[in-house]
Design a protein around this motif. Structure first.
Motif, mmCIF file in Angstrom:
data_model
loop_
_atom_site.group_PDB
_atom_site.id
_atom_site.type_symbol
_atom_site.label_atom_id
_atom_site.label_comp_id
_atom_site.label_asym_id
_atom_site.label_seq_id
_atom_site.Cartn_x
_atom_site.Cartn_y
_atom_site.Cartn_z
ATOM 1 N N ASP A 29 71.582 -51.458 11.514
ATOM 2 C CA ASP A 29 70.377 -50.816 11.644
ATOM 3 C C ASP A 29 70.488 -49.322 11.239
ATOM 4 O OD1 ASP A 29 68.373 -49.538 13.649
ATOM 5 O OD2 ASP A 29 67.629 -50.761 12.395
ATOM 6 N N GLN A 30 69.791 -48.880 10.156
ATOM 7 C CA GLN A 30 70.010 -47.584 9.684
ATOM 8 C C GLN A 30 69.322 -46.566 10.759
ATOM 9 O OE1 GLN A 30 71.512 -46.609 7.053
ATOM 10 N NE2 GLN A 30 72.067 -48.849 7.008
ATOM 11 N N ALA A 31 68.426 -47.053 11.521
ATOM 12 C CA ALA A 31 67.733 -46.084 12.814
ATOM 13 C C ALA A 31 68.857 -45.502 13.624
ATOM 14 C CB ALA A 31 66.666 -46.565 13.165
ATOM 15 N N LEU A 32 69.778 -46.861 14.205
ATOM 16 C CA LEU A 32 71.086 -46.486 15.048
ATOM 17 C C LEU A 32 71.850 -45.556 14.424
ATOM 18 C CD1 LEU A 32 72.259 -46.759 17.606
ATOM 19 C CD2 LEU A 32 73.026 -48.973 16.929
ATOM 20 N N LEU A 33 72.277 -45.957 13.032
ATOM 21 C CA LEU A 33 73.214 -45.303 12.208
ATOM 22 C C LEU A 33 72.993 -43.595 12.134
ATOM 23 C CD1 LEU A 33 75.925 -44.993 10.767
ATOM 24 C CD2 LEU A 33 74.336 -45.741 8.527
ATOM 25 N N GLY A 34 71.720 -43.311 11.833
ATOM 26 C CA GLY A 34 71.124 -41.905 11.960
ATOM 27 C C GLY A 34 71.309 -41.283 13.071
ATOM 28 N N TYR A 35 71.028 -42.157 14.200
ATOM 29 C CA TYR A 35 71.085 -41.630 15.558
ATOM 30 C C TYR A 35 72.651 -41.051 16.013
ATOM 31 C CZ TYR A 35 71.241 -41.513 20.599
ATOM 32 O OH TYR A 35 71.484 -41.118 21.966
ATOM 33 N N LEU A 36 73.501 -42.010 15.604
ATOM 34 C CA LEU A 36 74.699 -41.942 15.833
ATOM 35 C C LEU A 36 75.283 -40.883 15.176
ATOM 36 C CD1 LEU A 36 76.063 -45.566 16.362
ATOM 37 C CD2 LEU A 36 75.755 -44.060 18.174
ATOM 38 N N THR A 37 74.985 -40.473 13.919
ATOM 39 C CA THR A 37 75.443 -39.406 13.040
ATOM 40 C C THR A 37 75.057 -38.428 13.646
ATOM 41 O OG1 THR A 37 75.184 -40.791 10.936
ATOM 42 C CG2 THR A 37 75.292 -38.472 10.626
ATOM 43 N N SER A 38 73.952 -38.208 14.184
ATOM 44 C CA SER A 38 73.260 -36.981 14.629
ATOM 45 C C SER A 38 74.042 -36.452 15.913
ATOM 46 C CB SER A 38 71.755 -37.257 14.945
ATOM 47 O OG SER A 38 71.756 -37.983 16.181
ATOM 48 N N LEU A 39 74.410 -37.399 16.497
ATOM 49 C CA LEU A 39 75.318 -37.129 17.865
ATOM 50 C C LEU A 39 76.515 -36.582 17.611
ATOM 51 C CD1 LEU A 39 74.995 -40.347 20.134
ATOM 52 C CD2 LEU A 39 73.987 -38.265 20.332
ATOM 53 N N PHE A 40 77.378 -37.075 16.318
ATOM 54 C CA PHE A 40 78.492 -36.450 15.801
ATOM 55 C C PHE A 40 78.345 -34.923 15.481
ATOM 56 C CE2 PHE A 40 80.134 -40.455 14.994
ATOM 57 C CZ PHE A 40 81.802 -40.413 15.202
ATOM 58 N N ALA A 41 77.000 -34.731 14.731
ATOM 59 C CA ALA A 41 76.892 -33.004 14.253
ATOM 60 C C ALA A 41 76.658 -32.375 15.603
ATOM 61 C CB ALA A 41 75.691 -33.218 13.559
ATOM 62 N N MET A 42 76.047 -33.045 16.520
ATOM 63 C CA MET A 42 75.408 -32.230 17.789
ATOM 64 C C MET A 42 76.880 -31.681 18.623
ATOM 65 S SD MET A 42 72.049 -34.087 18.960
ATOM 66 C CE MET A 42 72.053 -33.320 20.753
ATOM 67 N N ASP A 43 77.636 -32.909 18.466
ATOM 68 C CA ASP A 43 78.918 -32.481 19.316
ATOM 69 C C ASP A 43 79.788 -31.516 18.597
ATOM 70 O OD1 ASP A 43 81.872 -34.071 20.170
ATOM 71 O OD2 ASP A 43 80.420 -33.142 21.746
ATOM 72 N N PHE A 44 80.002 -31.584 17.339
ATOM 73 C CA PHE A 44 80.838 -30.703 16.826
ATOM 74 C C PHE A 44 79.903 -29.468 16.514
ATOM 75 C CE2 PHE A 44 82.968 -34.164 14.061
ATOM 76 C CZ PHE A 44 84.081 -34.085 14.828
ATOM 77 N N GLY A 45 78.449 -29.434 16.593
ATOM 78 C CA GLY A 45 77.960 -28.125 16.856
ATOM 79 C C GLY A 45 77.987 -27.265 18.145
ATOM 80 N N LYS A 46 78.026 -28.052 19.370
ATOM 81 C CA LYS A 46 78.488 -27.430 20.478
ATOM 82 C C LYS A 46 80.116 -27.027 20.476
ATOM 83 C CE LYS A 46 78.602 -28.787 25.219
ATOM 84 N NZ LYS A 46 79.956 -28.106 25.545
ATOM 85 N N SER A 47 81.013 -27.751 19.983
ATOM 86 C CA SER A 47 82.192 -27.116 19.772
ATOM 87 C C SER A 47 82.322 -25.648 18.966
ATOM 88 C CB SER A 47 83.105 -28.122 18.975
ATOM 89 O OG SER A 47 83.234 -29.217 19.820
ATOM 90 N N GLY A 48 81.504 -25.570 17.958
ATOM 91 C CA GLY A 48 81.421 -24.425 17.297
ATOM 92 C C GLY A 48 80.861 -23.292 18.283
ATOM 93 N N LEU A 49 79.824 -23.536 18.955
ATOM 94 C CA LEU A 49 79.295 -22.473 19.971
ATOM 95 C C LEU A 49 80.273 -22.308 21.238
ATOM 96 C CD1 LEU A 49 75.543 -23.642 20.028
ATOM 97 C CD2 LEU A 49 76.253 -21.812 19.401
ATOM 98 N N ASP A 50 80.998 -23.099 21.514
ATOM 99 C CA ASP A 50 81.805 -22.961 22.513
ATOM 100 C C ASP A 50 83.123 -22.150 21.976
ATOM 101 O OD1 ASP A 50 80.587 -24.663 24.049
ATOM 102 O OD2 ASP A 50 81.889 -26.460 24.015
ATOM 103 N N ALA A 51 83.379 -22.303 20.866
ATOM 104 C CA ALA A 51 84.463 -21.506 20.142
ATOM 105 C C ALA A 51 84.016 -19.891 20.243
ATOM 106 C CB ALA A 51 84.815 -21.792 18.700
ATOM 107 N N GLU A 52 82.707 -20.044 19.679
ATOM 108 C CA GLU A 52 82.166 -18.497 19.677
ATOM 109 C C GLU A 52 82.047 -17.688 20.954
ATOM 110 O OE1 GLU A 52 77.723 -17.253 19.036
ATOM 111 O OE2 GLU A 52 78.535 -17.680 17.153
ATOM 112 N N TYR A 53 81.596 -18.505 22.238
ATOM 113 C CA TYR A 53 81.578 -17.903 23.290
ATOM 114 C C TYR A 53 82.719 -17.605 23.974
ATOM 115 C CZ TYR A 53 76.697 -19.834 23.424
ATOM 116 O OH TYR A 53 75.319 -19.788 23.203
ATOM 117 N N GLU A 54 83.847 -18.391 23.818
ATOM 118 C CA GLU A 54 85.084 -18.174 24.421
ATOM 119 C C GLU A 54 85.813 -17.102 23.635
ATOM 120 O OE1 GLU A 54 86.473 -22.206 23.759
ATOM 121 O OE2 GLU A 54 85.882 -22.958 25.409
ATOM 122 N N LEU A 55 85.621 -16.969 22.343
ATOM 123 C CA LEU A 55 86.189 -15.906 21.654
ATOM 124 C C LEU A 55 85.509 -14.561 22.119
ATOM 125 C CD1 LEU A 55 88.106 -14.534 19.123
ATOM 126 C CD2 LEU A 55 86.279 -14.982 17.737
#
Length: 243
Positions: A29-55
């Motif tokens: 189902d494409q809707a579920l695929l889109g949802y999961l893809t957004s989860l990936f992006a959100m998770d890596f986006g959070k990692s970027g923010l974490d790196a910024e705060y920690e630096l």
């Protein structure tokens, strides 16, 4: 709802998160695929923010630092890392160029001018995914050395850039993803929160102040003590090249 809850729980530990292709096979189902893809992006986006705060915390901290090397080009300091059983090194210097010009040669994003002069970094990394307009997932690779005694290394890193009217900063750290396993004949190293900040001088816009921090675990058979002994000289070399 059950599927979404399970997916969120799996994201708490990326090492158990199955490749997106498996979800596509199970749930076309494409809707579920889109949802999961957004989860990936959100998770890596959070990692970027974490790196910024920690630096930010590393560059702005005052306690525990010892001078490891100093010269007319700048200063290198060291203290125990709070992220792994090793040290974090940071360096700082003043450059006689506008901050935007200096940042072009320190930006860790793929394709930047940094990879034209920093031989320790090797070639420009491969962009795996553009997470958003200021964050990218990249794969950094090094060749084997010492007639093959030192295996090739690779690093799966998130890189985030932050810019203001008087400051530019690039932050990076390694991430874990089952969707991007280690290549054959390579060892996956780990970059802990690292990066560069360039700030405009408050009285002279033709000058800028540079701060950088670096902490890395090459894994494998490379002793951490070897890294600790060589890193101050490497960072001082960076400052000399920037000058």
């Amino acid at each position: 709802v059950v599927l979404q809850t399970q997916g969120a729980r799996r994201l708490q530990n990326r090492s158990r998160f199955p490749p997106l292709s498996e979800f596509l096979l199970r749930f076309p189902d494409q809707a579920l695929l889109g949802y999961l893809t957004s989860l990936f992006a959100m998770d890596f986006g959070k990692s970027g923010l974490d790196a910024e705060y920690e630096l930010d915390a590393i560059l702005d901290s005052e306690e525990g630092w010892k001078v490891a090397k100093t010269s007319d080009q700048g200063t290198v300091e060291v203290r125990t890392s709070g992220h792994y059983e090793g040290n974090v090194h940071r360096c700082f210097a003043t450059l006689n160029v506008p901050f935007g010009e200096a940042f072009k040669y320190l930006d860790m994003s793929a394709g930047s001018a940094r990879y034209e002069w920093d031989t320790e970094c090797g070639s420009s990394p491969k962009v795996i995914e553009n997470i958003n307009q200021d964050t990218e997932l990249q794969l950094n690779s090094t060749s084997s050395a010492a007639l093959g005694l030192v295996s090739a290394r690779e690093f799966l890193d998130i890189v985030k850039v932050k810019k203001t009217d008087t400051m530019m900063q690039v932050s990076s750290k390694s991430v874990v993803s089952d969707a991007h396993p280690t290549s054959d004949n390579a060892i996956r190293g780990c970059l802990y929160p690292s990066g560069w900040r360039v700030e405009q001088d408050s009285s002279d816009p033709k000058k800028c102040h540079v701060k950088g921090a670096y902490q890395i675990d090459f894994k494998g058979n490379i002793p951490k003590v070897l890294f600790d002994k060589t890193m101050p000289s490497i960072q001082m070399g960076w400052l000399q090249k920037l000058q």
